[in-house]
Design a protein around this motif. Sequence first.
Motif, PDB file in Angstrom:
ATOM      1  N   ILE A   1       0.842  -1.202   0.000  1.00 34.53           N
ATOM      2  CA  ILE A   1       0.000   0.000   0.000  1.00 34.53           C
ATOM      3  C   ILE A   1       0.876   1.250   0.000  1.00 34.53           C
ATOM      4  CG2 ILE A   1      -1.633   1.355   1.382  1.00 34.53           C
ATOM      5  CD1 ILE A   1      -2.875  -1.275   2.293  1.00 34.53           C
ATOM      6  N   SER A   2       1.933   1.228   0.786  1.00 39.14           N
ATOM      7  CA  SER A   2       2.814   2.388   0.872  1.00 39.14           C
ATOM      8  C   SER A   2       3.560   2.634  -0.438  1.00 39.14           C
ATOM      9  CB  SER A   2       3.814   2.218   2.023  1.00 39.14           C
ATOM     10  OG  SER A   2       3.137   2.129   3.262  1.00 39.14           O
ATOM     11  N   VAL A   3       3.988   1.568  -1.117  1.00 35.43           N
ATOM     12  CA  VAL A   3       4.639   1.730  -2.413  1.00 35.43           C
ATOM     13  C   VAL A   3       3.668   2.350  -3.419  1.00 35.43           C
ATOM     14  CG1 VAL A   3       5.585   0.501  -4.407  1.00 35.43           C
ATOM     15  CG2 VAL A   3       6.343  -0.086  -2.109  1.00 35.43           C
ATOM     16  N   CYS A   4       2.440   1.809  -3.480  1.00 37.76           N
ATOM     17  CA  CYS A   4       1.434   2.372  -4.389  1.00 37.76           C
ATOM     18  C   CYS A   4       1.120   3.817  -4.019  1.00 37.76           C
ATOM     19  CB  CYS A   4       0.159   1.526  -4.351  1.00 37.76           C
ATOM     20  SG  CYS A   4       0.344  -0.128  -5.055  1.00 37.76           S
ATOM     21  N   ALA A   5       1.043   4.090  -2.723  1.00 38.36           N
ATOM     22  CA  ALA A   5       0.789   5.457  -2.266  1.00 38.36           C
ATOM     23  C   ALA A   5       1.934   6.379  -2.662  1.00 38.36           C
ATOM     24  CB  ALA A   5       0.603   5.469  -0.748  1.00 38.36           C
ATOM     25  N   GLY A   6       3.168   5.905  -2.476  1.00 41.15           N
ATOM     26  CA  GLY A   6       4.326   6.722  -2.805  1.00 41.15           C
ATOM     27  C   GLY A   6       4.442   6.982  -4.295  1.00 41.15           C
ATOM     28  N   LEU A   7       4.230   5.942  -5.117  1.00 42.25           N
ATOM     29  CA  LEU A   7       4.285   6.119  -6.567  1.00 42.25           C
ATOM     30  C   LEU A   7       3.186   7.052  -7.055  1.00 42.25           C
ATOM     31  CD1 LEU A   7       5.026   2.438  -7.664  1.00 42.25           C
ATOM     32  CD2 LEU A   7       6.597   4.383  -7.731  1.00 42.25           C
ATOM     33  N   THR A   8       2.033   6.997  -6.396  1.00 37.78           N
ATOM     34  CA  THR A   8       0.921   7.879  -6.768  1.00 37.78           C
ATOM     35  C   THR A   8       1.204   9.313  -6.356  1.00 37.78           C
ATOM     36  OG1 THR A   8      -0.646   6.041  -6.525  1.00 37.78           O
ATOM     37  CG2 THR A   8      -1.556   8.264  -6.535  1.00 37.78           C
ATOM     38  N   GLY A   9       1.562   9.503  -5.097  1.00 38.21           N
ATOM     39  CA  GLY A   9       1.823  10.850  -4.602  1.00 38.21           C
ATOM     40  C   GLY A   9       3.005  11.506  -5.283  1.00 38.21           C
ATOM     41  N   ALA A  10       3.963  10.708  -5.761  1.00 35.02           N
ATOM     42  CA  ALA A  10       5.156  11.269  -6.401  1.00 35.02           C
ATOM     43  C   ALA A  10       4.814  12.008  -7.687  1.00 35.02           C
ATOM     44  CB  ALA A  10       6.168  10.167  -6.684  1.00 35.02           C
ATOM     45  N   GLU A  11       3.705  11.636  -8.345  1.00 34.79           N
ATOM     46  CA  GLU A  11       3.328  12.353  -9.559  1.00 34.79           C
ATOM     47  C   GLU A  11       3.027  13.813  -9.255  1.00 34.79           C
ATOM     48  OE1 GLU A  11      -0.399  12.326 -12.668  1.00 34.79           O
ATOM     49  OE2 GLU A  11       0.749  10.465 -12.443  1.00 34.79           O
ATOM     50  N   LEU A  12       2.285  14.062  -8.188  1.00 37.27           N
ATOM     51  CA  LEU A  12       1.977  15.433  -7.808  1.00 37.27           C
ATOM     52  C   LEU A  12       3.206  16.133  -7.237  1.00 37.27           C
ATOM     53  CD1 LEU A  12      -1.589  15.132  -6.225  1.00 37.27           C
ATOM     54  CD2 LEU A  12      -0.928  15.613  -8.577  1.00 37.27           C
ATOM     55  N   ALA A  13       4.043  15.380  -6.518  1.00 33.80           N
ATOM     56  CA  ALA A  13       5.242  15.987  -5.946  1.00 33.80           C
ATOM     57  C   ALA A  13       6.174  16.504  -7.040  1.00 33.80           C
ATOM     58  CB  ALA A  13       5.981  14.979  -5.061  1.00 33.80           C
ATOM     59  N   ALA A  14       6.268  15.766  -8.147  1.00 31.97           N
ATOM     60  CA  ALA A  14       7.129  16.189  -9.251  1.00 31.97           C
ATOM     61  C   ALA A  14       6.477  17.282 -10.091  1.00 31.97           C
ATOM     62  CB  ALA A  14       7.473  14.992 -10.129  1.00 31.97           C
ATOM     63  N   ALA A  15       5.165  17.210 -10.257  1.00 35.10           N
ATOM     64  CA  ALA A  15       4.459  18.200 -11.073  1.00 35.10           C
ATOM     65  C   ALA A  15       4.286  19.524 -10.338  1.00 35.10           C
ATOM     66  CB  ALA A  15       3.098  17.653 -11.498  1.00 35.10           C
ATOM     67  N   ILE A  16       4.206  19.454  -9.001  1.00 38.97           N
ATOM     68  CA  ILE A  16       4.014  20.661  -8.187  1.00 38.97           C
ATOM     69  C   ILE A  16       5.121  20.691  -7.139  1.00 38.97           C
ATOM     70  CG2 ILE A  16       2.293  21.997  -6.883  1.00 38.97           C
ATOM     71  CD1 ILE A  16       0.173  20.010  -7.931  1.00 38.97           C
TER      72      ILE A  16
ATOM     73  N   ARG B   1      13.433  15.304 -10.954  1.00 41.41           N
ATOM     74  CA  ARG B   1      14.152  14.044 -11.094  1.00 41.41           C
ATOM     75  C   ARG B   1      14.307  13.321  -9.758  1.00 41.41           C
ATOM     76  NH1 ARG B   1      20.313  14.681 -12.043  1.00 41.41           N
ATOM     77  NH2 ARG B   1      20.122  15.030  -9.797  1.00 41.41           N
ATOM     78  N   ASP B   2      14.694  14.058  -8.719  1.00 36.28           N
ATOM     79  CA  ASP B   2      15.098  13.427  -7.465  1.00 36.28           C
ATOM     80  C   ASP B   2      13.935  13.048  -6.562  1.00 36.28           C
ATOM     81  OD1 ASP B   2      17.709  13.623  -8.231  1.00 36.28           O
ATOM     82  OD2 ASP B   2      18.115  15.462  -7.102  1.00 36.28           O
ATOM     83  N   LEU B   3      12.835  13.804  -6.599  1.00 38.56           N
ATOM     84  CA  LEU B   3      11.748  13.546  -5.668  1.00 38.56           C
ATOM     85  C   LEU B   3      11.067  12.196  -5.898  1.00 38.56           C
ATOM     86  CD1 LEU B   3      10.611  15.029  -3.240  1.00 38.56           C
ATOM     87  CD2 LEU B   3       8.904  16.067  -4.733  1.00 38.56           C
ATOM     88  N   PRO B   4      10.629  11.870  -7.124  1.00 37.76           N
ATOM     89  CA  PRO B   4      10.031  10.534  -7.335  1.00 37.76           C
ATOM     90  C   PRO B   4      11.001   9.402  -7.024  1.00 37.76           C
ATOM     91  CG  PRO B   4       9.559  11.993  -9.176  1.00 37.76           C
ATOM     92  CD  PRO B   4      10.593  12.686  -8.342  1.00 37.76           C
ATOM     93  N   ARG B   5      12.268   9.565  -7.405  1.00 39.40           N
ATOM     94  CA  ARG B   5      13.269   8.525  -7.121  1.00 39.40           C
ATOM     95  C   ARG B   5      13.438   8.331  -5.620  1.00 39.40           C
ATOM     96  NH1 ARG B   5      18.411  10.745  -9.552  1.00 39.40           N
ATOM     97  NH2 ARG B   5      19.312   8.832  -8.699  1.00 39.40           N
ATOM     98  N   ALA B   6      13.451   9.432  -4.884  1.00 37.30           N
ATOM     99  CA  ALA B   6      13.642   9.343  -3.437  1.00 37.30           C
ATOM    100  C   ALA B   6      12.460   8.652  -2.766  1.00 37.30           C
ATOM    101  CB  ALA B   6      13.834  10.744  -2.846  1.00 37.30           C
ATOM    102  N   ILE B   7      11.239   8.995  -3.191  1.00 39.68           N
ATOM    103  CA  ILE B   7      10.042   8.413  -2.563  1.00 39.68           C
ATOM    104  C   ILE B   7       9.907   6.936  -2.901  1.00 39.68           C
ATOM    105  CG2 ILE B   7       7.525   8.475  -2.502  1.00 39.68           C
ATOM    106  CD1 ILE B   7       7.680  11.498  -2.869  1.00 39.68           C
TER     107      ILE B   7
END
Length: 450
Positions: A66-81, A238-244
């Motif tokens: 669940i946390s991986v799916c949550a992180g991959l999902t939230g990372a889209e907004l983190a990188a876009a915003i 670049r770094d935020l999605p990779r880090a999450i």
Amino acid sequence: MASNENNTATPNGGGELQRTMTFFPALSTVMGTVIGAGVFFKAASVAQNTGSTSMVMLSWFLGGLISVCAGLTGAELAAAIPETGGMLRYIERAYGKFASFLLGWAQVIIYFPANVAALSIIFGTQFKNLFGLSDGTVVPIAIVAAISIMLINFLGSKAGGMLQSVTLVCKLLPLAAIVIFGLLRQGDVSVSLFPVQAGASAGGFAPALGAGLLATMFAYDGWIHVGNIAGELKNPARDLPRAIAGGILGIMVVYLLVNFAYLRTLPIDQLAGNENASMEVAGRIFGGMGGKIVTIGILISVYGTINGYTMTGMRLPYTMGKEKTLPFSNQLSKLNKNSVPYIAGVLELIIAIIMMLVGGFDMLTDMLIFVIWIFYTLVFIAVIKLRKTEPDLVRPYKVPLYPVIPIIAILGGLFILVMTLLTQFSLAMVGILITAIGIPFYFFMQSKNK
């Protein structure tokens, strides 16, 4: 807050945060914030709630999934915003300023101070046990720990990031020792992973899985808050999605291996409800000094986790202060000469100390998890919502297997909220009430700003 935050900051409240952080400090913030008290103190709770070795491992695996799916999902907004404030920005973009304010209020008043308070209490308890001090020293030690971390962060984001990186390396050493020697050592206990079934006292498969999964979520919590420092990353897209994503995958592997080592060393009935399980496991693996070694590792681990919540948490009152949405906004938006929102940090510290004096570890953690998962779930929904309402938004990273992974994250969030309401209704209502208290402040500040 605008994303062009690479200007030189000034201490008069008119400057911006500097972009000085790179990938490894961001990865360290994810892993260092997540890996803390949870891996040591929630293992006993998971074992007690599930009653079987197979269900223990399934709970930790599903919590990580669940946390991986949550992180991959939230990372889209983190990188876009990629703006300082993290979830504040995502929620505002999708639902408006009112929803964003309620999230900010809940984080400023409940989530970050409660995390710092609960973890500081754990730090004080372990420090007391290590040196054989009296029970009355726990809260003073906890307060000193929280103050010392705040002072380190006042030196600048580089200092906080360096502390996070150092404590991450230090905290992984005792965990690695338990995993390596625990798995190589001839196991004292037979571990059955299949068939997956609940223990006789767990009340059935579904209740056991639900309670076990809920217990893991505090241990996995914290990954999204690296988004709060996106405005200080040199290359956030670049770094935020990779880090999450990389951080959570690493955490899940660590948790599964550590708990498997626990189960090979202690019978399930001795692990269940045993808050000293880590020390007992280390004692059996390494001998008499093992317990003390692990206690030192726990102290370093928890200290680093407090630092993660302190470093990211103080940025929220700062961001809300710049937007004039909190009382005393002019003060909260001030930066010191090291570009740190020091008054916002002092506010969070004061609330945390009050919580240390009135609350306990389990009460604080249970309440904060329920409240924050309301907004986590809204973030997951926002990914789908913004794909439709803002198709032209630049998305340097897009969640893979869309919309399957966001839907898994949403269902996981709803499951956590429903199970908490069913099993801890009063505590959930307290969290909702404290969040709702922010509503009059929102309309007061709106009227004042007009």
